[in-house]
Write an enzyme that holds these catalytic residues in place. Structure first.
Site, PDB file in Angstrom:
ATOM      1  N   ASP A 160     -77.215 -30.259  36.883  1.00 20.51           N
ATOM      2  CA  ASP A 160     -78.413 -29.557  37.325  1.00 20.51           C
ATOM      3  C   ASP A 160     -78.308 -29.278  38.824  1.00 20.51           C
ATOM      4  O   ASP A 160     -77.669 -30.019  39.569  1.00 20.51           O
ATOM      5  CB  ASP A 160     -79.655 -30.409  37.068  1.00 20.51           C
ATOM      6  CG  ASP A 160     -79.848 -30.723  35.587  1.00 20.51           C
ATOM      7  OD1 ASP A 160     -79.499 -29.869  34.748  1.00 20.51           O
ATOM      8  OD2 ASP A 160     -80.332 -31.827  35.276  1.00 20.51           O
ATOM      9  N   ASP A 201     -75.689 -26.476  34.039  1.00 16.98           N
ATOM     10  CA  ASP A 201     -76.821 -26.928  33.229  1.00 16.98           C
ATOM     11  C   ASP A 201     -78.082 -26.283  33.791  1.00 16.98           C
ATOM     12  O   ASP A 201     -78.141 -25.083  33.955  1.00 16.98           O
ATOM     13  CB  ASP A 201     -76.884 -28.452  33.224  1.00 16.98           C
ATOM     14  CG  ASP A 201     -77.691 -29.010  32.054  1.00 16.98           C
ATOM     15  OD1 ASP A 201     -78.319 -28.220  31.336  1.00 16.98           O
ATOM     16  OD2 ASP A 201     -77.704 -30.239  31.874  1.00 16.98           O
ATOM     17  N   ASP A 231     -84.677 -29.179  36.529  1.00 15.71           N
ATOM     18  CA  ASP A 231     -85.205 -29.985  35.434  1.00 15.71           C
ATOM     19  C   ASP A 231     -86.232 -30.973  35.984  1.00 15.71           C
ATOM     20  O   ASP A 231     -85.970 -31.648  36.993  1.00 15.71           O
ATOM     21  CB  ASP A 231     -84.097 -30.772  34.730  1.00 15.71           C
ATOM     22  CG  ASP A 231     -83.229 -29.908  33.829  1.00 15.71           C
ATOM     23  OD1 ASP A 231     -83.405 -28.670  33.840  1.00 15.71           O
ATOM     24  OD2 ASP A 231     -82.372 -30.469  33.129  1.00 15.71           O
ATOM     25  N   ARG A 234     -86.002 -20.735  29.399  1.00 15.75           N
ATOM     26  CA  ARG A 234     -86.634 -21.880  30.078  1.00 15.75           C
ATOM     27  C   ARG A 234     -87.277 -21.467  31.399  1.00 15.75           C
ATOM     28  O   ARG A 234     -86.856 -21.863  32.473  1.00 15.75           O
ATOM     29  CB  ARG A 234     -85.632 -23.010  30.318  1.00 15.75           C
ATOM     30  CG  ARG A 234     -84.996 -23.530  29.051  1.00 15.75           C
ATOM     31  CD  ARG A 234     -84.097 -24.722  29.317  1.00 15.75           C
ATOM     32  NE  ARG A 234     -83.510 -25.228  28.077  1.00 15.75           N
ATOM     33  CZ  ARG A 234     -82.686 -26.267  28.010  1.00 15.75           C
ATOM     34  NH1 ARG A 234     -82.343 -26.909  29.123  1.00 15.75           N
ATOM     35  NH2 ARG A 234     -82.192 -26.670  26.852  1.00 15.75           N
TER      36      ARG A 234
END
Length: 315
Positions: free
Chosen positions: A128, A151, A155, A208
């Site tokens: 991330d 990734d 997050d 997302r």
């Protein structure tokens, strides 16, 4: 708290930005500019601590991990490997428009509180780019650019709470903003994961924006979705998401209920504009937004985001 909604154009936002700018010095911003609205309100980071400037990845990692309040200015593109922790009461801010982190490393806000990350380019992460986890609170992530990590761009998970994600630009990225990492983590996440996402620009990203589990309410407003190839917002697994005043342009599906193996959550949508875009699916009710905020029309938000989101737009 009773919600108050005020509409204000670009000139009004410029005046607010000028009024709230803390310090602008030669060679770039010295302290964080402005202050967060939404769930992250009250986040001050390193406050008025004397700024230190770092020009290498190792110096940045050392400064982030040190105890006590600090304002850390990142000058140029630096690199390090792996996810590196930042401790509480830190501001990390890029100098000018060409500073940030590249080459594999990312910032891990792990069990920390009162952290600002502003005006940084993130690219090429092996994991991330930013990870907020383990009950981190009072976090403001603002005016950054995110590119091509392996990734997630950002997050937020594991019981973290009271966070604002504003005025960022995500480009050519697959997994952008995940909120809640697992359907099995309800014991930690229920009652938390309250995040405000506003004035972000998703340009040619895939999915997302955000994808939400458990958080209720999660507030997604006045963002610009441009050429999103899968979906904009997904509400899943007990989530409650308010999606309002966003501009969806050439977006495959504006909003989904459920995603992958995760069941549908709740989603309320209003005052969004969809241009050559799939529908914003909605169902159920969402907990009330507990703060006052400014809501622009979707068209005004699009203009303001184009003019104001991303690195180099904070001062």
């Amino acid at each position: 708290m009773r919600k108050t909604v005020v509409r204000r154009g670009l000139a009004g936002f410029a005046a607010v930005a000028a009024a709230t700018a803390l310090t602008v010095a030669s060679g770039g911003v010295a302290h964080a500019v402005g202050s967060p609205t939404g769930f992250g309100a009250g986040t001050t980071g390193g406050g008025n601590a004397s700024p230190i400037t770092v020009t290498s990845g190792s110096a940045l990692v050392s400064a982030m991990k040190a105890s006590g309040a600090a304002v850390i200015r990142v000058s140029g593109m630096v690199s390090f490997t792996g996810m590196q922790d930042v401790t509480s009461n830190k501001t990390i801010i890029g100098v000018g428009s060409g500073s940030g982190i590249q080459g594999g490393g990312g910032i891990d806000v792990d069990g920390a509180t009162n952290v600002i990350i502003q005006n940084l380019n993130f690219r090429g992460g092996s994991d991330d780019l930013i990870n907020v986890q383990d009950s981190s609170t009072k976090i403001w992530i603002d005016h950054n650019n995110f590119y091509d990590s392996a990734d997630g761009a950002l997050d937020i998970k594991r019981g973290s709470d009271y966070i604002t994600v504003s005025w960022n630009k995500v480009q050519n990225h697959d997994k952008s903003f995940l909120l809640g990492h697992s359907d099995d983590n309800g014991s930690q996440d229920r009652g938390h994961l309250r995040v405000s996402y506003h004035h972000n620009w998703f340009a040619g990203s895939t999915q997302r924006h955000p994808r939400v589990r458990f958080g209720n309410p999660v507030h997604v407003y006045n963002n610009y979705y441009q050429g999103v190839t899968s979906y904009g917002v997904a509400s899943t697994m007990e989530a409650g998401v308010l999606v309002e005043g966003n501009y969806f342009e050439n977006t495959n599906r504006a909003c989904d209920l459920g995603q992958g193996d995760s069941p549908a959550g709740r989603l309320v949508q209003r005052n969004n504009t969809l241009v050559s875009s799939g529908a914003c699916a909605a169902t159920g009710s969402v907990n009330a937004i507990p703060y006052s905020y400014t809501l622009e029309s979707a068209a005004t938000a699009r203009t303001n985001v184009i003019n104001g989101a991303g690195v180099g737009k904070v001062a």
